[in-house]
Scaffold this motif. Structure first.
Motif, PDB file in Angstrom:
ATOM      1  N   SER A 136      51.326  -2.000  40.254  1.00 44.15           N
ATOM      2  CA  SER A 136      51.535  -3.252  39.513  1.00 44.15           C
ATOM      3  C   SER A 136      50.253  -3.775  38.887  1.00 44.15           C
ATOM      4  O   SER A 136      50.305  -4.627  37.991  1.00 44.15           O
ATOM      5  CB  SER A 136      52.100  -4.309  40.457  1.00 44.15           C
TER       6      SER A 136
ATOM      7  N   LEU B 261      51.074  -7.804  37.586  1.00 45.49           N
ATOM      8  CA  LEU B 261      52.207  -8.427  38.274  1.00 45.49           C
ATOM      9  C   LEU B 261      51.815  -8.875  39.674  1.00 45.49           C
ATOM     10  O   LEU B 261      51.073  -8.187  40.385  1.00 45.49           O
ATOM     11  CB  LEU B 261      53.378  -7.445  38.373  1.00 45.49           C
ATOM     12  N   ASP B 262      52.333 -10.020  40.084  1.00 39.46           N
ATOM     13  CA  ASP B 262      52.121 -10.492  41.440  1.00 39.46           C
ATOM     14  C   ASP B 262      52.932  -9.643  42.417  1.00 39.46           C
ATOM     15  O   ASP B 262      53.926  -9.016  42.043  1.00 39.46           O
ATOM     16  CB  ASP B 262      52.535 -11.963  41.575  1.00 39.46           C
TER      17      ASP B 262
ATOM     18  N   VAL C  66      56.673 -10.015  42.602  1.00 43.25           N
ATOM     19  CA  VAL C  66      57.425  -9.455  41.457  1.00 43.25           C
ATOM     20  C   VAL C  66      57.406  -7.933  41.506  1.00 43.25           C
ATOM     21  O   VAL C  66      58.428  -7.279  41.266  1.00 43.25           O
ATOM     22  CB  VAL C  66      56.822  -9.954  40.126  1.00 43.25           C
ATOM     23  N   ALA C  67      56.251  -7.370  41.842  1.00 44.86           N
ATOM     24  CA  ALA C  67      56.083  -5.912  41.849  1.00 44.86           C
ATOM     25  C   ALA C  67      56.594  -5.333  43.169  1.00 44.86           C
ATOM     26  O   ALA C  67      55.856  -4.750  43.947  1.00 44.86           O
ATOM     27  CB  ALA C  67      54.619  -5.560  41.640  1.00 44.86           C
TER      28      ALA C  67
ATOM     29  N   ARG D  85      61.684  -2.786  42.329  1.00 43.93           N
ATOM     30  CA  ARG D  85      61.424  -2.725  40.879  1.00 43.93           C
ATOM     31  C   ARG D  85      60.697  -1.441  40.502  1.00 43.93           C
ATOM     32  O   ARG D  85      60.870  -0.917  39.405  1.00 43.93           O
ATOM     33  CB  ARG D  85      60.636  -3.957  40.423  1.00 43.93           C
TER      34      ARG D  85
ATOM     35  N   ALA E 151      58.864  -6.037  35.273  1.00 43.36           N
ATOM     36  CA  ALA E 151      59.177  -7.388  35.765  1.00 43.36           C
ATOM     37  C   ALA E 151      60.583  -7.820  35.381  1.00 43.36           C
ATOM     38  O   ALA E 151      61.170  -8.695  36.038  1.00 43.36           O
ATOM     39  CB  ALA E 151      58.156  -8.384  35.229  1.00 43.36           C
ATOM     40  N   LYS E 152      61.151  -7.227  34.332  1.00 40.62           N
ATOM     41  CA  LYS E 152      62.476  -7.621  33.850  1.00 40.62           C
ATOM     42  C   LYS E 152      63.608  -6.800  34.476  1.00 40.62           C
ATOM     43  O   LYS E 152      64.771  -7.037  34.189  1.00 40.62           O
ATOM     44  CB  LYS E 152      62.528  -7.487  32.332  1.00 40.62           C
TER      45      LYS E 152
END
Length: 573
Positions: free
Chosen positions: A236, A241-242, A245-246, A250, A397-398
């Motif tokens: 990440s 990315l934090d 989130v990562a 994902r 992230a999405k």
């Protein structure tokens, strides 16, 4: 303490501090290229020059120590002009093919050129011409080398392998292998530490993404990918990315978006490795007089290559267990292929590893036990994985979180810590204790024996009821490893079980991880892995139910004939 003046401000610093460090401590940035703290402080690039009152010449800030009453200026027209000239001289030896360079956007030389508003190079371009072939995992392009000497110092001081050196003299001086042989013909372990510390694209890990894209486009192939434990702690970083989130989910979703048919976790075969390696240790202990001691872990191919080239007398001490990467390939092209009714010759296995040495490991002639083909077809580094996502315009992230596929996608907390120094040892001790006593220890019982920074290696004595005392040692970084091996060789140290990782901090600091100028993130990433372990519901490799099923349905038992055929190797082959 000494008193000094920096840009008109009266300050104090500890005696023996360099101008560069003192400036950083006080929030003053001085540009530099060759400098690596405590590793490369040789003033080679001359970009960190400053003015010192009473001195005619500009002085390099990186290796000039502050003395009492020193008055320093870090910015002036004279300093700026000198830095620009020095930078242009460096650029005259560098082939500025930025758009086709793997370090485009993450290159210290490129960043400095932008900072100093370099619009033209005033000197004739005279880059070196030779470049190594792609047959070796470490690729060197001499035309991009600016002779900062970082690779030389890292290989000498951190890894102690001494592959790189300054060759020639005067204007003909270049950085090359010590005797100008191809890298593959040296004692290089392919650890990639020179790559992660090179400020330009002169040293890189071979890019194999095109091979993977070709396999993904081939409708006759079933593409299977595995992800090593340390990758999840670093991938990440390329996207900013934090951690929340990562997630691993994902990461899996991103691999599915790339187009892989099956996404599995190398944690599965890390647990399998513990079953085989732990059983092997206990079997050796029962017949101690028949074996050489200590038994070494064999998960790290950089370490294995180091041992074979530097200390070949100790080859019998290596565990015969393959690394988790190679075990996975063997299981994928046998057990998994049979379960899914797939032709193993058409199962294309890809690994994402934090390591460049893994590229060489999968190409070893002995690593083809499942169906006669390579157990692992292609190894990608964490950086290559991120490049593929960027190339396909995938925004992790999405993505919605997705679970690993089954049955090779499960892993325990013990498997996750394989990516941190000391993790393999601790995972093995947890299961060895259970195999001997019939009950689990506290999952954190061996936490006090984890390695600590600042020591060449960590040693401990573990009490396992029914097995007696077990003397263990853990080391990471090959210079530290050399000290340990010398102690074993001369008899000043004796152990039963030793874990070695070639890269400082273990796989978390591997040569295939994201590159961040001036930052060493192995410890930070390692803490992430220990946290994942502590948060896991299952923290013992022998409790992985999918690994249990593999033995029940296919392998029968650890160290069985079939397990030996698929999961072990001959280090003398």
């Amino acid at each position: 303490m000494v008193n000094f003046t920096l840009n008109g401000k009266a300050l104090q610093t500890t005696e023996g501090t360099t101008i560069l460090r003192a400036a950083e401590e006080n929030g003053v940035a001085i540009p530099h290229l060759c400098y690596l703290k405590e590793i490369n402080e040789i003033g080679a690039c001359r970009l960190c020059v400053v003015e010192i009152e009473g001195m005619d010449r500009l002085a390099p800030a990186c290796n000039t120590v502050i003395t009492e009453g020193m008055v320093i200026r870090t910015e002036s027209p004279r300093i700026l002009a000198a830095r620009k000239v020095n930078l242009q001289l460096l650029l005259s030896r560098h082939r500025t093919a930025c758009t086709s360079c793997v370090r485009n956007g993450n290159c210290t030389l490129q960043t400095l050129s932008k900072q100093f508003n370099i619009r033209e190079i005033r000197y004739d371009l005279k880059p070196e011409k030779n470049a190594s072939s792609g047959a070796c995992p470490i690729v060197r392009d001499a035309s991009k080398c600016v002779q900062c000497m970082r690779c030389v110092q890292v290989c000498d001081k951190i890894q102690g392998v001494h592959v790189w050196d300054a060759v020639g003299s005067g204007s003909r001086s270049v950085v090359d292998t010590a005797d100008r042989r191809p890298v593959a013909e040296t004692n290089c372990t392919y650890c990639g530490q020179c790559v992660t510390h090179c400020p330009t694209g002169a040293l890189t890990a071979r890019d194999d993404t095109d091979k993977v894209f070709a396999a993904l486009a081939n409708p006759e192939l079933t593409t299977v990918i595995q992800v090593a434990p340390a990758v999840r702690s670093a991938w990440s970083e390329e996207f900013g990315l934090d951690t929340d989130v990562a997630t691993v989910g994902r990461m899996v979703a991103a691999l599915k978006a790339i187009g892989f048919d099956y996404v599995f976790d190398t944690n599965f075969t890390a647990d399998l490795t513990i079953m085989e390696e732990g059983s092997e240790l206990l079997a050796r202990l029962k017949e101690a007089d028949k074996h050489s001691w200590p038994m070494f872990t064999s998960c790290c191919p950089g370490w294995v290559r180091f041992l074979k080239t530097q200390y070949p007398a100790f080859i019998p001490n290596l565990s015969t267990a393959k690394s988790p990467q190679q075990m996975f390939g063997a299981v994928a092209k046998s057990y998994f292929a049979e379960k899914k009714g797939l032709d193993p010759h058409k199962v294309f296995v890809v690994s994402i590893m934090p390591c460049s040495a893994k590229k060489a490991e999968c190409e070893l002639p002995a690593m083809k036990d499942a169906c006669g083909d390579k157990d692992v077809d292609v190894v990608l580094t964490t950086r290559e994985f991120c490049r593929m996502l960027a190339q396909l315009n995938i925004a992790p992230a999405k993505l919605e979180e997705t679970a690993f596929d089954s049955p090779l996608g499960s892993g325990t907390g013990a498997a996750v810590i394989f990516g941190a120094t000391g993790g393999v040892m601790e995972a093995a001790l947890r299961s060895a204790y259970a195999l001997v006593t019939g009950k689990n220890p506290d999952a954190d019982a061996f936490a006090p024996y984890r390695p600590v920074p600042g020591k060449a290696w960590k040693e401990s004595e573990i009490q396992i009821p029914g097995a007696g005392p077990l003397k263990i040692a853990v080391a990471s970084g090959l210079a530290n490893t050399r000290k340990l091996m010398d102690a074993l060789q001369n008899g000043t140290a004796k152990y039963d079980f030793v874990e070695i990782m070639a890269c400082p901090g273990g796989c978390a600091g591997g040569g295939g991880q994201p590159i961040h100028e001036g930052q060493e993130l192995a410890a930070y990433r390692g803490k992430k892995l220990w946290k994942l372990d502590s948060d896991s519901l299952v923290r013992f490799s022998h409790e992985n139910t999918d690994v249990q099923a593999l033995y029940q349905e296919y392998l029968e038992a650890p160290l069985s004939e079939k397990a030996h055929h698929l999961l072990h190797t001959d280090h003398n082959a």
